[in-house]
Design an enzyme around this catalytic site. Structure first.
Site, PDB file in Angstrom:
ATOM      1  N   CYS A 134       0.840  -1.204   0.000  1.00 50.70           N
ATOM      2  CA  CYS A 134       0.000   0.000   0.000  1.00 50.70           C
ATOM      3  C   CYS A 134       0.872   1.250   0.000  1.00 50.70           C
ATOM      4  O   CYS A 134       1.372   1.671   1.049  1.00 50.70           O
ATOM      5  CB  CYS A 134      -0.946   0.012   1.203  1.00 50.70           C
ATOM      6  SG  CYS A 134      -2.029   1.453   1.256  1.00 50.70           S
ATOM      7  N   CYS A 137      -0.518   4.114   2.104  1.00 51.21           N
ATOM      8  CA  CYS A 137      -0.338   3.923   3.544  1.00 51.21           C
ATOM      9  C   CYS A 137       1.090   4.223   3.983  1.00 51.21           C
ATOM     10  O   CYS A 137       1.315   4.853   5.025  1.00 51.21           O
ATOM     11  CB  CYS A 137      -0.669   2.487   3.938  1.00 51.21           C
ATOM     12  SG  CYS A 137      -2.238   1.848   3.321  1.00 51.21           S
ATOM     13  N   ASP A 138       2.061   3.751   3.209  1.00 49.29           N
ATOM     14  CA  ASP A 138       3.445   3.719   3.685  1.00 49.29           C
ATOM     15  C   ASP A 138       4.409   4.610   2.920  1.00 49.29           C
ATOM     16  O   ASP A 138       5.590   4.710   3.288  1.00 49.29           O
ATOM     17  CB  ASP A 138       3.962   2.276   3.645  1.00 49.29           C
ATOM     18  CG  ASP A 138       3.132   1.334   4.509  1.00 49.29           C
ATOM     19  OD1 ASP A 138       2.648   1.793   5.559  1.00 49.29           O
ATOM     20  OD2 ASP A 138       2.962   0.163   4.137  1.00 49.29           O
TER      21      ASP A 138
END
Length: 315
Positions: A134, A137-138
């Site tokens: 992701c 997300c990261d």
């Protein structure tokens, strides 16, 4: 045979949020946490984009907080996996661990989706230490660093473009000699000076002391000019798709070609079967974020409560 007014299948932000809201509505929900209690976030180290945690929080800690909040309001949180479903009539029948059958007046499906991986042992070795599925997300953790994205479809291109706004360099590792993405996405990637596309390449391993420091690559597999070499990279992002965990529900519910469960109307959690609701990544191929999953869990619980109110005997 056990009976419940509200059964929630799956945990994670969607399942736990549904349990919190259903509990506060006095539905006395039963929630089965599934194969991975807490969902995909339990494999994420730092989460900096979930509202309310200005200093960040780890994935396991956030999920445990949600779990305990659901329990605090009376949710019956259990270990177990849904292995079969009969949604042909109410009450719905869900089989847990191939043995126990639960009858439910309403059902909230929050079984999530599983990111597809290449199957390399190093992916597990470096999980949370350079390997991610992701970018949204990261990606923040890779500011001004070198990263690689595996895949050649729209998702891979979108993630590569997103990461190019953060990282100093983005390698796209593409097994085929072409991109499968739409023309618009292909053009966006091709014109981006930070993105280098490595066609006819495969990642065959990762290396690094305390996290990912580089990738072992295989170029032109099976050809006379086949070669292996290494590139330096701090992050390794998988973008080869997700598999929604919807298999046991497919005989009864509508899904898209990938298996994502379709809502009756996009703005609700309702499916085509009255009393069956869906939340989280099992119905979301677009956003796949913790906060959007939590929001959909809230909607599912509210929809379930309203359905029960409207379908009480004599109502």
């Amino acid at each position: 045979m056990e009976k419940t007014r509200c059964l929630i299948i799956g945990s994670g932000p969607a399942g736990y949020t549904a349990a919190i809201y259903a509990s506060r509505s006095n539905l006395s929900p039963v929630i089965y946490e599934g194969l991975q209690p807490g969902g995909q976030l339990t494999t994420t180290t730092e989460i900096d984009n979930f509202p309310g945690f200005f200093e960040g929080i780890t994935g396991p800690e956030l999920m445990e907080n949600m779990r305990m909040q659901a329990i605090r309001f009376g949710a019956d949180v259990r270990a177990g996996i849904a292995t079969a479903a009969d949604l042909s009539q109410r009450p719905f029948k869900i089989t847990i661990n191939d043995e126990k059958i639960i009858e439910a007046e309403t059902l909230i499906i929050a079984t999530g989706a599983t990111a597809k991986y290449l199957g390399l042992p190093d992916e597990k070795k470096y999980a949370g230490a350079g390997v991610s599925a992701c970018a949204t997300c990261d990606g923040f953790f890779y500011r001004n660093k070198v990263v690689a994205v595996v895949g050649g479809g729209d998702t891979a291109c979108e993630e590569a473009v997103y990461l190019s706004n953060l990282a100093s360099k983005v390698h796209m590792i593409v097994r085929k000699p072409f991109l499968r993405a739409s023309k618009i996405m292909q053009e966006e990637v091709m014109k981006n000076p930070k993105i280098e596309i490595l066609f006819e390449h495969e990642a065959i391993g990762l290396f690094g002391e305390h996290g990912v420091e580089g990738i072992h690559l295989l170029k032109h597999r099976g050809r006379p000019d086949e070669e292996t070499y290494d590139i330096a990279a701090d992050g390794f992002f998988l973008a080869i798709g997700h598999a929604p965990n919807s298999e046991i529900f497919k005989p009864y519910l509508e899904t898209d070609e990938t298996g994502y469960i379709l809502q009756d109307r996009p703005e609700t959690s309702k499916t085509k079967i009255p009393g069956v609701f869906v939340a989280g990544d099992v119905a979301d191929s677009r956003y796949r974020q913790a906060v959007s999953a939590a929001g959909s869990g809230c909607k599912a619980a509210i929809d379930a409560e309203r359905f029960l109110s409207e379908n009480q005997p004599g109502s």
